[in-house]
Design a protein around this motif. Structure first.
Motif, PDB file in Angstrom:
ATOM      1  N   LYS A 109      -5.127  58.287  25.785  1.00  0.00           N
ATOM      2  CA  LYS A 109      -5.565  59.659  25.493  1.00  0.00           C
ATOM      3  C   LYS A 109      -6.576  59.609  24.347  1.00  0.00           C
ATOM      4  O   LYS A 109      -6.286  59.999  23.210  1.00  0.00           O
ATOM      5  CB  LYS A 109      -4.366  60.529  25.139  1.00  0.00           C
ATOM      6  N   THR A 110      -7.760  59.135  24.677  1.00  0.00           N
ATOM      7  CA  THR A 110      -8.760  58.895  23.635  1.00  0.00           C
ATOM      8  C   THR A 110      -9.201  60.186  22.969  1.00  0.00           C
ATOM      9  O   THR A 110      -9.324  60.254  21.733  1.00  0.00           O
ATOM     10  CB  THR A 110      -9.974  58.177  24.237  1.00  0.00           C
ATOM     11  N   ALA A 111      -9.469  61.210  23.741  1.00  0.00           N
ATOM     12  CA  ALA A 111      -9.949  62.469  23.171  1.00  0.00           C
ATOM     13  C   ALA A 111      -8.909  63.070  22.227  1.00  0.00           C
ATOM     14  O   ALA A 111      -9.251  63.560  21.130  1.00  0.00           O
ATOM     15  CB  ALA A 111     -10.287  63.447  24.288  1.00  0.00           C
ATOM     16  N   GLU A 112      -7.631  63.033  22.623  1.00  0.00           N
ATOM     17  CA  GLU A 112      -6.585  63.573  21.754  1.00  0.00           C
ATOM     18  C   GLU A 112      -6.427  62.726  20.488  1.00  0.00           C
ATOM     19  O   GLU A 112      -6.198  63.254  19.401  1.00  0.00           O
ATOM     20  CB  GLU A 112      -5.269  63.639  22.519  1.00  0.00           C
ATOM     21  N   ALA A 113      -6.558  61.413  20.632  1.00  0.00           N
ATOM     22  CA  ALA A 113      -6.450  60.554  19.453  1.00  0.00           C
ATOM     23  C   ALA A 113      -7.601  60.800  18.483  1.00  0.00           C
ATOM     24  O   ALA A 113      -7.397  60.854  17.256  1.00  0.00           O
ATOM     25  CB  ALA A 113      -6.435  59.091  19.891  1.00  0.00           C
ATOM     26  N   VAL A 114      -8.817  60.965  19.015  1.00  0.00           N
ATOM     27  CA  VAL A 114      -9.969  61.259  18.145  1.00  0.00           C
ATOM     28  C   VAL A 114      -9.763  62.589  17.431  1.00  0.00           C
ATOM     29  O   VAL A 114     -10.066  62.731  16.231  1.00  0.00           O
ATOM     30  CB  VAL A 114     -11.269  61.255  18.967  1.00  0.00           C
ATOM     31  N   ALA A 115      -9.252  63.571  18.146  1.00  0.00           N
ATOM     32  CA  ALA A 115      -8.985  64.870  17.523  1.00  0.00           C
ATOM     33  C   ALA A 115      -7.932  64.753  16.427  1.00  0.00           C
ATOM     34  O   ALA A 115      -8.037  65.409  15.381  1.00  0.00           O
ATOM     35  CB  ALA A 115      -8.541  65.873  18.588  1.00  0.00           C
ATOM     36  N   ALA A 116      -6.923  63.922  16.652  1.00  0.00           N
ATOM     37  CA  ALA A 116      -5.888  63.726  15.635  1.00  0.00           C
ATOM     38  C   ALA A 116      -6.459  63.069  14.378  1.00  0.00           C
ATOM     39  O   ALA A 116      -6.157  63.467  13.252  1.00  0.00           O
ATOM     40  CB  ALA A 116      -4.749  62.886  16.206  1.00  0.00           C
ATOM     41  N   TYR A 117      -7.328  62.066  14.566  1.00  0.00           N
ATOM     42  CA  TYR A 117      -7.954  61.419  13.403  1.00  0.00           C
ATOM     43  C   TYR A 117      -8.897  62.377  12.681  1.00  0.00           C
ATOM     44  O   TYR A 117      -8.986  62.378  11.446  1.00  0.00           O
ATOM     45  CB  TYR A 117      -8.709  60.170  13.848  1.00  0.00           C
ATOM     46  N   ASP A 118      -9.615  63.189  13.448  1.00  0.00           N
ATOM     47  CA  ASP A 118     -10.501  64.168  12.817  1.00  0.00           C
ATOM     48  C   ASP A 118      -9.706  65.177  11.992  1.00  0.00           C
ATOM     49  O   ASP A 118     -10.132  65.590  10.906  1.00  0.00           O
ATOM     50  CB  ASP A 118     -11.323  64.890  13.886  1.00  0.00           C
ATOM     51  N   ALA A 119      -8.563  65.603  12.522  1.00  0.00           N
ATOM     52  CA  ALA A 119      -7.726  66.537  11.767  1.00  0.00           C
ATOM     53  C   ALA A 119      -7.191  65.893  10.488  1.00  0.00           C
ATOM     54  O   ALA A 119      -7.113  66.537   9.436  1.00  0.00           O
ATOM     55  CB  ALA A 119      -6.567  67.013  12.652  1.00  0.00           C
ATOM     56  N   LEU A 120      -6.836  64.617  10.580  1.00  0.00           N
ATOM     57  CA  LEU A 120      -6.393  63.905   9.374  1.00  0.00           C
ATOM     58  C   LEU A 120      -7.499  63.845   8.330  1.00  0.00           C
ATOM     59  O   LEU A 120      -7.271  64.065   7.134  1.00  0.00           O
ATOM     60  CB  LEU A 120      -5.948  62.496   9.748  1.00  0.00           C
ATOM     61  N   ALA A 121      -8.723  63.522   8.773  1.00  0.00           N
ATOM     62  CA  ALA A 121      -9.842  63.417   7.837  1.00  0.00           C
ATOM     63  C   ALA A 121     -10.181  64.769   7.223  1.00  0.00           C
ATOM     64  O   ALA A 121     -10.546  64.852   6.037  1.00  0.00           O
ATOM     65  CB  ALA A 121     -11.057  62.845   8.549  1.00  0.00           C
ATOM     66  N   ALA A 122     -10.053  65.847   7.999  1.00  0.00           N
ATOM     67  CA  ALA A 122     -10.419  67.168   7.495  1.00  0.00           C
ATOM     68  C   ALA A 122      -9.437  67.680   6.446  1.00  0.00           C
ATOM     69  O   ALA A 122      -9.838  68.360   5.495  1.00  0.00           O
ATOM     70  CB  ALA A 122     -10.511  68.155   8.654  1.00  0.00           C
ATOM     71  N   GLY A 123      -8.161  67.355   6.595  1.00  0.00           N
ATOM     72  CA  GLY A 123      -7.172  67.883   5.661  1.00  0.00           C
ATOM     73  C   GLY A 123      -6.637  66.883   4.666  1.00  0.00           C
ATOM     74  O   GLY A 123      -5.581  67.106   4.079  1.00  0.00           O
ATOM     75  N   GLN A 124      -7.369  65.764   4.480  1.00  0.00           N
ATOM     76  CA  GLN A 124      -6.879  64.708   3.596  1.00  0.00           C
ATOM     77  C   GLN A 124      -7.642  64.729   2.269  1.00  0.00           C
ATOM     78  O   GLN A 124      -8.855  64.508   2.243  1.00  0.00           O
ATOM     79  CB  GLN A 124      -7.043  63.348   4.279  1.00  0.00           C
ATOM     80  N   PRO A 125      -6.963  64.969   1.144  1.00  0.00           N
ATOM     81  CA  PRO A 125      -7.656  64.975  -0.153  1.00  0.00           C
ATOM     82  C   PRO A 125      -8.018  63.567  -0.642  1.00  0.00           C
ATOM     83  O   PRO A 125      -8.964  63.410  -1.414  1.00  0.00           O
ATOM     84  CB  PRO A 125      -6.655  65.646  -1.096  1.00  0.00           C
ATOM     85  N   ASN A 126      -7.268  62.575  -0.205  1.00  0.00           N
ATOM     86  CA  ASN A 126      -7.562  61.204  -0.619  1.00  0.00           C
ATOM     87  C   ASN A 126      -8.763  60.692   0.173  1.00  0.00           C
ATOM     88  O   ASN A 126      -8.721  60.589   1.405  1.00  0.00           O
ATOM     89  CB  ASN A 126      -6.337  60.314  -0.367  1.00  0.00           C
TER      90      ASN A 126
END
Length: 307
Positions: A109-126
């Protein structure tokens, strides 16, 4: 009793009265501050104990989820990771979200995995975890060959001092190779290989990539620049003739002649009479010739030719 003793007693009474008055005024505050300090320390110790206990519980849940993720029951692993995220203790929820994205990529599920990583990057202060999420998302997009999508995520990492810059260059280079931009891919790989901070493992992969590009005929930028240099063409009609030694004769070759090898000295030959110099083969032929019956055989030796 002397006057000095009386004055000393009066001073002591006055000091005692001042001390009692100060204690009556500020004593409750001092006691309250001491009690507050004790309560604060107790609360802090209790909070730390509660956090450590919950973190230990989340740790156990997280490692149990990892064991499930290594197996074949992906749904059970995702449920266990969701429980870790919902508990929200320590740094385990972030790790659980990274592992969930990796599970999605593992299931195709490449598209879902990319979306999950993008969400992590968007909400990650570190920023380091944010850059890691962007690089992982870019790696999943390599096979698609969409250079713009990859550069949108990691293009800002290649020119700075980010510790993920070489991973970003590798992802961009692989995407350009997939898209057919072999020259751009080589440039990205060489930028990563020339970085002194590149790891040994990365250098080994880059060596393989560059060897593949060379096998496909992609020259390095330096070699390409040397090949495209305009050669100097000399026009025979306007060329200055070479200087000659005499008149219009061709120029003499002024190169030194090779030194001749010394002649071998022939051994001295001992002078022999001409009769002895006759070859043995001629003598044998004369002996075998039949004697003529018409002319008498001469017994005189033929005269030697004049010298």
């Amino acid at each position: 009793m002397s006057n000095e003793n009386i004055i000393r007693e009066i001073d002591e009474e006055l000091r005692s009265d001042r001390a009692r008055n100060l204690w009556r005024r500020f004593g409750p505050y001092v006691i309250g501050a001491a009690v507050a300090i004790v309560l604060i320390v107790a609360v802090k110790e209790g909070w730390d104990w509660w956090q450590n206990s919950n973190s230990a519980q989340s740790s156990d849940q997280f490692y149990a989820a990892l064991q499930l993720a290594d197996g074949t029951d992906a749904e059970a692993a995702k449920k266990a990771l969701d429980e870790v995220i919902a508990a929200n203790h320590g740094g385990y929820p972030i790790l659980a979200r990274f592992r969930e994205a990796a599970l999605l990529a593992k299931d195709g599920k490449t598209a879902e995995a990319v979306a999950a990583y993008d969400a992590l990057a968007a909400g990650q202060p570190n920023k380091y975890l944010r850059e890691l999420a962007l690089v992982l998302a870019a790696n999943l997009l390599v096979d698609g060959g969409d250079v713009s999508q990859v550069e949108q995520r990691v293009g800002g990492l290649v020119g700075g001092t980010s510790p993920m810059r070489n991973a970003a260059r590798e992802a961009i280079g692989l995407t350009k190779y997939k898209a057919g931009d072999l020259a751009g891919a080589r440039q990205s790989f060489e930028d990563a290989a020339n970085d002194p901070q590149a790891s040994q493992e990365l250098r080994q992969r880059l060596t393989v990539y560059l060897a593949q590009l060379v096998a496909e005929g992609v020259a390095s930028p330096a070699a390409k620049a040397a090949a495209t240099e305009t050669p100097v063409v000399v026009d025979p009609a306007t060329a200055t003739p070479a200087a000659t030694s005499v008149g219009d004769a061709p120029a003499l070759d002024t190169a030194p002649a090779p030194q001749a090898a010394p002649a071998m000295e022939a051994p001295a030959m001992e002078a022999t009479p001409m009769m002895e110099a006759v070859p043995p083969a001629a003598e044998a032929a004369a002996a075998e010739a039949p004697a003529s019956t018409d002319a008498p055989a001469s017994t005189e030796a033929p005269a030697a030719p004049a010298n």
